[in-house]
Scaffold this active site. Structure first.
Site, short mmCIF file in Angstrom:
data_model
loop_
_atom_site.label_atom_id
_atom_site.label_comp_id
_atom_site.label_asym_id
_atom_site.label_seq_id
_atom_site.Cartn_x
_atom_site.Cartn_y
_atom_site.Cartn_z
CB VAL A 245 -18.98 0.08 -1.66
CG1 VAL A 245 -19.42 -1.35 -1.35
CG2 VAL A 245 -17.55 0.09 -2.18
CE LYS B 70 -4.54 0.81 0.65
NZ LYS B 70 -5.72 0.08 0.22
P1 NAD Z 1 -16.80 6.47 -0.66
O1 NAD Z 1 -15.85 7.52 -0.18
O2 NAD Z 1 -17.31 6.51 -2.05
O3 NAD Z 1 -18.09 6.41 0.30
C1 NAD Z 1 -18.06 6.54 1.68
C2 NAD Z 1 -19.37 7.17 2.09
O4 NAD Z 1 -19.44 7.19 3.51
C3 NAD Z 1 -19.53 8.62 1.63
O5 NAD Z 1 -20.77 8.79 0.95
C4 NAD Z 1 -19.47 9.43 2.91
O6 NAD Z 1 -20.27 10.59 2.88
C5 NAD Z 1 -20.00 8.43 3.91
N1 NAD Z 1 -19.60 8.67 5.29
C6 NAD Z 1 -18.44 9.22 5.77
N2 NAD Z 1 -18.48 9.29 7.10
C7 NAD Z 1 -19.66 8.76 7.49
C8 NAD Z 1 -20.28 8.57 8.74
N3 NAD Z 1 -19.73 8.92 9.88
N4 NAD Z 1 -21.52 8.01 8.75
C9 NAD Z 1 -22.15 7.67 7.61
N5 NAD Z 1 -21.60 7.86 6.39
C10 NAD Z 1 -20.38 8.39 6.33
O7 NAD Z 1 -16.09 5.07 -0.34
P2 NAD Z 1 -16.39 3.65 -0.99
O8 NAD Z 1 -15.49 3.46 -2.15
O9 NAD Z 1 -17.86 3.47 -1.14
O10 NAD Z 1 -15.85 2.69 0.17
C11 NAD Z 1 -16.61 2.50 1.35
C12 NAD Z 1 -15.75 1.73 2.35
O11 NAD Z 1 -15.38 0.46 1.80
C13 NAD Z 1 -14.43 2.43 2.70
O12 NAD Z 1 -14.12 2.15 4.06
C14 NAD Z 1 -13.41 1.74 1.81
O13 NAD Z 1 -12.10 1.76 2.36
C15 NAD Z 1 -13.96 0.32 1.77
N6 NAD Z 1 -13.60 -0.40 0.55
C16 NAD Z 1 -13.93 0.10 -0.67
C17 NAD Z 1 -13.59 -0.61 -1.82
C18 NAD Z 1 -13.97 -0.09 -3.19
O14 NAD Z 1 -13.87 -0.85 -4.16
N7 NAD Z 1 -14.41 1.14 -3.31
C19 NAD Z 1 -12.91 -1.83 -1.71
C20 NAD Z 1 -12.60 -2.33 -0.45
C21 NAD Z 1 -12.95 -1.60 0.69
#
Ligand code: NAD
Length: 349
Positions: free
Chosen positions: A185, A81
């Site tokens: 997601v 990473k």
């Molecule tokens: P993203 O940034 O698109 O979405 C995160 C969402 O969470 C945003 O809409 C944000 O407003 C919201 N958020 C932030 N703080 C919050 C809170 N306190 N309460 C409620 N909502 C809140 O991220 P993503 O790509 O959808 O990923 C979501 C999670 O999954 C992250 O933790 C990421 O590390 C993990 N993840 C994502 C992927 C991927 O393919 N995108 C893969 C593995 C893991």
């Protein structure tokens, strides 16, 4: 110096590279945790860390997680990473990204980068101009596009495995699912759940994201604090890490925890024990959220979306194996997952 080596050794890393370029202002750390199964692959996160040590801690923790994620997903990849220190909205320039790309290139493929928090597909193209060791690029350039679609599919499939274990059915009909975070997601996951007949409840700090899913998938908005106290079949953390902690864990009323967020348990050992005692089924985060990694990993051998989909579908069987091992050996589900991931690495030595 000793302290840094102690820290790196405690996580078991092979190599940590500090990258400094005064011309572009780049300050980055690349952490290669383990390359026994193959070159290390993991996203690059850009974030305004409060201190260098906070950045180091984050990159060490995340890269170790990638080793386990790749191993349990049967990928011939190791864990790595990178983090770039700085606010992406303020200091990210094409020159800074290209500079990062040149550092990635010096590692000759021992570390392959991708996008993570604070980075976009477009950013990957700047990095790609300096190094071929990049994934997560656009489909028009032979890449795999947005990994979130595959991550969400994997979470949905993982939920099915959890339902099978807990309720001996895979039906979502009228099941209550609470989602925290309707980002990339969370949005696609809601779509799957809506189509499968689940009742979705949820919260997002971003009001706009919340109203989109309310409108499109009939999500019932719930204030954040109340979401975790709701009587749910599945609680799905899709926003933040560390959300399962001593402050929240006792109020949880769900039967299953299954979401996309990385490092959901603030303290893996402590929280998994309480979850077990409360008879909640915890679906290990790095197993259920591996769909995005499976998808980008395909770029290395020539992208094939149907192969990626088949791999993501495999999350179901992997989880049943983990649940069974956990039951038969009286382990928490995360301990069982760790055991399988570590064994694959040991066996390939
Ligand atoms: P993203 O940034 O698109 O979405 C995160 C969402 O969470 C945003 O809409 C944000 O407003 C919201 N958020 C932030 N703080 C919050 C809170 N306190 N309460 C409620 N909502 C809140 O991220 P993503 O790509 O959808 O990923 C979501 C999670 O999954 C992250 O933790 C990421 O590390 C993990 N993840 C994502 C992927 C991927 O393919 N995108 C893969 C593995 C893991």
């Amino acid at each position: 110096m000793n302290e840094i080596f102690e820290k790196i050794s405690s996580y078991g890393h092979e190599q940590v590279v500090y990258c400094n370029d005064k011309n572009t202002g780049l300050k980055a750390i690349i952490a290669i945790h383990n390359t026994i199964l193959g070159p290390s692959l993991g996203g690059c996160r850009m974030y305004p860390y409060q201190s260098d040590s906070a950045a180091l801690e984050d990159v060490l923790r995340l890269s170790k997680g990638m080793t386990y994620k790749a191993s349990i997903s049967n990928l011939n990849l190791g864990g790595g990473k990178a983090v770039i220190i700085g606010d992406p909205k303020k200091v990210k320039t094409s020159e800074l990204l290209k500079s990062f790309g040149r550092f990635v290139d010096t590692l000759n493929g021992r570390y392959i980068t991708a996008e993570d928090v604070g980075m976009t597909v477009e950013d990957m193209e700047h990095i790609r101009s300096q190094s071929k060791h990049v994934t997560g690029i656009t489909q028009s350039l032979g890449g795999s596009g947005d990994p979130s679609i595959f991550t969400a599919l994997g979470v949905f499939i993982g939920m099915k495995a959890a339902l099978k274990k807990k309720y001996q059915t895979e039906s979502f009909d009228n099941l209550k699912v609470g989602i925290q975070g309707f980002g990339k997601v969370g949005y696609y996951l809601s779509k799957h759940l809506f189509e499968a007949g689940a009742k979705i409840y949820g919260f997002d700090v971003d009001q706009e994201r919340l109203s989109i899913v309310c409108k499109e998938f009939g999500v019932t908005p719930i204030p954040n604090g109340d979401l975790m106290n709701l009587d749910l079949d599945i609680f799905s953390p899709c926003a933040l890490g560390g959300i399962i902690n001593p402050q929240t864990i006792q109020s949880l009323k769900c039967q299953i925890i299954a979401g996309a967020a990385n490092n959901q348990l603030l303290d893996e050992k402590r929280e998994s024990k309480t979850i077990n005692d409360r008879n909640i089924l915890y679906v290990p985060d790095y197993v259920i959220n591996a769909g995005g990694l499976m998808n980008v990993a395909n770029e290395l051998t020539g992208y094939d979306s149907s192969k990626a989909t088949r791999q993501v579908e495999g999350i179901y069987d992997t989880l049943l194996e983990i649940f069974n091992l956990s039951e038969h050996q009286n382990l928490s589900t995360i301990e069982a997952a760790n055991l399988i991931a570590e064994k694959r690495i040991q066996d390939s030595k």
